[in-house]
Design a protein around this motif. Structure first.
Motif, PDB file in Angstrom:
ATOM      1  N   CYS A  24       4.827  -0.835   5.654  1.00  0.00           N
ATOM      2  CA  CYS A  24       5.384  -0.460   4.282  1.00  0.00           C
ATOM      3  C   CYS A  24       6.411   0.901   4.393  1.00  0.00           C
ATOM      4  O   CYS A  24       7.342   1.035   3.676  1.00  0.00           O
ATOM      5  CB  CYS A  24       4.104   0.155   3.308  1.00  0.00           C
ATOM      6  SG  CYS A  24       3.107  -1.262   2.402  1.00  0.00           S
ATOM      7  N   CYS A  76       0.732  -1.180   0.024  1.00  0.00           N
ATOM      8  CA  CYS A  76       0.003   0.049  -0.044  1.00  0.00           C
ATOM      9  C   CYS A  76       0.851   1.123  -0.326  1.00  0.00           C
ATOM     10  O   CYS A  76       0.495   2.393  -0.441  1.00  0.00           O
ATOM     11  CB  CYS A  76      -1.117  -0.031   1.118  1.00  0.00           C
ATOM     12  SG  CYS A  76      -0.168   0.561   2.709  1.00  0.00           S
ATOM     13  N   GLY A  77       2.216   1.208   0.492  1.00  0.00           N
ATOM     14  CA  GLY A  77       2.932   2.052   0.623  1.00  0.00           C
ATOM     15  C   GLY A  77       2.686   3.045   1.657  1.00  0.00           C
ATOM     16  O   GLY A  77       3.545   4.248   1.954  1.00  0.00           O
ATOM     17  N   ARG A  78       1.541   3.060   2.506  1.00  0.00           N
ATOM     18  CA  ARG A  78       1.307   3.949   3.282  1.00  0.00           C
ATOM     19  C   ARG A  78       1.256   3.562   4.966  1.00  0.00           C
ATOM     20  O   ARG A  78       1.408   4.474   5.822  1.00  0.00           O
ATOM     21  CB  ARG A  78      -0.169   4.426   3.136  1.00  0.00           C
ATOM     22  CG  ARG A  78      -0.178   5.283   1.965  1.00  0.00           C
ATOM     23  CD  ARG A  78      -1.803   5.720   1.808  1.00  0.00           C
ATOM     24  NE  ARG A  78      -2.529   4.928   1.431  1.00  0.00           N
ATOM     25  CZ  ARG A  78      -2.919   4.794   0.236  1.00  0.00           C
ATOM     26  NH1 ARG A  78      -2.560   5.572  -0.741  1.00  0.00           N
ATOM     27  NH2 ARG A  78      -3.902   3.757  -0.024  1.00  0.00           N
ATOM     28  N   CYS A  79       1.254   2.128   5.184  1.00  0.00           N
ATOM     29  CA  CYS A  79       0.914   1.519   6.461  1.00  0.00           C
ATOM     30  C   CYS A  79       2.357   1.669   7.150  1.00  0.00           C
ATOM     31  O   CYS A  79       3.374   1.925   6.546  1.00  0.00           O
ATOM     32  CB  CYS A  79       0.300   0.225   6.391  1.00  0.00           C
ATOM     33  SG  CYS A  79       1.394  -0.935   5.836  1.00  0.00           S
ATOM     34  N   CYS A 125       2.168  -5.738   5.192  1.00  0.00           N
ATOM     35  CA  CYS A 125       1.435  -4.647   4.907  1.00  0.00           C
ATOM     36  C   CYS A 125      -0.068  -4.649   5.708  1.00  0.00           C
ATOM     37  O   CYS A 125      -0.588  -5.737   5.452  1.00  0.00           O
ATOM     38  CB  CYS A 125       1.388  -4.434   3.405  1.00  0.00           C
ATOM     39  SG  CYS A 125       0.080  -3.100   2.918  1.00  0.00           S
ATOM     40  N   THR A 126      -0.233  -3.660   6.303  1.00  0.00           N
ATOM     41  CA  THR A 126      -1.414  -3.741   6.817  1.00  0.00           C
ATOM     42  C   THR A 126      -2.841  -2.848   6.315  1.00  0.00           C
ATOM     43  O   THR A 126      -3.812  -2.808   6.654  1.00  0.00           O
ATOM     44  CB  THR A 126      -1.354  -3.380   8.463  1.00  0.00           C
ATOM     45  OG1 THR A 126      -0.998  -1.851   8.404  1.00  0.00           O
ATOM     46  CG2 THR A 126      -0.747  -4.342   9.290  1.00  0.00           C
ATOM     47  N   GLY A 127      -2.113  -2.176   5.225  1.00  0.00           N
ATOM     48  CA  GLY A 127      -3.258  -1.239   4.354  1.00  0.00           C
ATOM     49  C   GLY A 127      -3.778  -2.103   3.066  1.00  0.00           C
ATOM     50  O   GLY A 127      -4.461  -1.401   2.293  1.00  0.00           O
TER      51      GLY A 127
END
Ligand SMILES: [Zn+2]
Ligand SMILES: [Zn+2]
Length: 347
Positions: A96, A90-93, A104-106
């Motif tokens: 990441c 996701c690149g945001r969590c 990844c949790t997003g």
């Protein structure tokens, strides 16, 4: 389009399914040009991975061409040749942000062919396209790039880097299937003094020699003493990499590692293994586990383009995409066919 779908244990169908489309602005749709089958797909087909639901398109490794992008996608465009990685990010969590994409949790992590439809199809929707696709240089062939979707980063990150392989080390790699061979290939990047490969199949031990193992041990005829005898002063390995996923092979790694050494588990385990703390407690052993993050993919791709990574021996069988059922039949009996990785190409 045509795709390979899962319908409960033992049942897979190659048939017509709806074409994938961009659903959210960060999605891309990729035409699959080359795809492979993974040992993990066989686990799913045995019913070992209950999150995979009826009708799911399998597959998490591919090379293809972008044919559609959502409005939020910036780094790839229609017509780009790309690697579809087994891990989406996701690149945001929080994970990441630390490049631990596997956790990844997003909404990312290992989702393709697992929680969303995968790559064993004519087209695949790839979520989080900016962070999960890698543009390929022209100099890298589809077949070589395909090995970077999963096995090369997995062997490198979870085996070689977690195992702390350093120049001059003695490395024992238990299992000479595709992951074990990829571990030999990537361990060599660190100039270990010797690599010892262990397997039951003569053809796999021969492949281990071809990709750079210095010694091989037939596990059917020899035990840990034979392996230790190949290490300096018989002390054991600096790093032991487990690339099978059985209790026996994990426990073997803990017996062939030297005091102060590292055991890096790469294999996917379905049963409990015994941790012999009664033997291990005083030997300063480090044991690591891991799911790949694919954070090393850009580096490995660069090395492949620069001819610093030779992966030519890892693909043994090639099929057309519409022959995927035959490819599965063969791959299920990989041992009988001396098969390592199978590559399927768009026809
Ligand atoms: Zn895989
Ligand atoms: Zn994330």
């Amino acid at each position: 389009m045509k795709a390979l779908t899962y319908h409960g244990p033992g049942c897979r169908i190659w048939g017509e399914v709806p074409d994938p489309v961009v659903r959210v602005p960060e999605d891309a749709v990729v035409r699959v040009d080359a795809v492979t089958i993974c040992g993990t797909d066989l686990h799913i087909l045995k019913g070992d991975v209950p999150e995979v639901t009826d009708g799911r398109v399998l597959g998490h490794e591919a090379v293809g061409t972008v044919v559609e992008t959502g409005q939020g996608v910036r780094t790839v465009a229609d017509g780009d040749r790309v690697l579809v990685s087994c891990i989406s990010a996701c690149g945001r969590c929080a994970y990441c942000r630390r490049a631990v994409y596997g956790q990844c949790t997003g909404g990312g992590g290992w989702i393709l062919g697992h929680r969303v439809d995968g790559t064993q199809a004519e087209y695949v929707r790839t979520p989080f396209a900016d962070n999960s696709l890698y543009r390929l240089p022209d100099s890298v062939a589809d077949e070589s790039a395909l090995l970077l979707a999963d096995i090369l980063p997995t062997a490198f990150e979870v085996g070689v880097r977690n195992g702390g392989v350093e120049p001059g080390d003695t490395v024992v790699i238990v299992g000479a299937g595709p992951i074990g061979l990829a571990a030999i290939t990537t361990a060599r990047l660190y100039s270990p003094a010797r690599i010892i490969a262990v397997d039951l199949a003569a053809s796999r031990l021969a492949a281990a020699k071809r990709v750079g193992a210095d010694a091989t041990v037939d596990a059917a005829r020899a035990d840990e003493r034979t392996i230790r005898a190949l290490t300096p002063d018989g002390l054991g390995a600096d790093a032991a990499i487990e690339a099978v996923g059985t209790p026996e092979t994990f426990e073997l790694c803990t017996r062939v590692v030297r005091p102060g050494g590292r055991v890096a588990n790469v294999g996917v385990h379905g049963r409990p293994a015994t941790l012999h703390l009664e033997d291990l407690w005083g030997r300063n052993i480090t044991i690591t586990t891991g799911l790949v993050d694919t954070s090393s993919t850009p580096l490995l791709l660069d090395m492949l383009a620069g001819h610093r990574l030779d992966v030519a021996d890892l693909v043994t069988h090639r099929f057309g995409l519409d022959e995927i059922q035959d490819a599965y039949e063969m791959f299920v009996e990989a041992g009988r066919h001396d098969a390592l990785k199978v590559a399927l190409f768009r026809t």
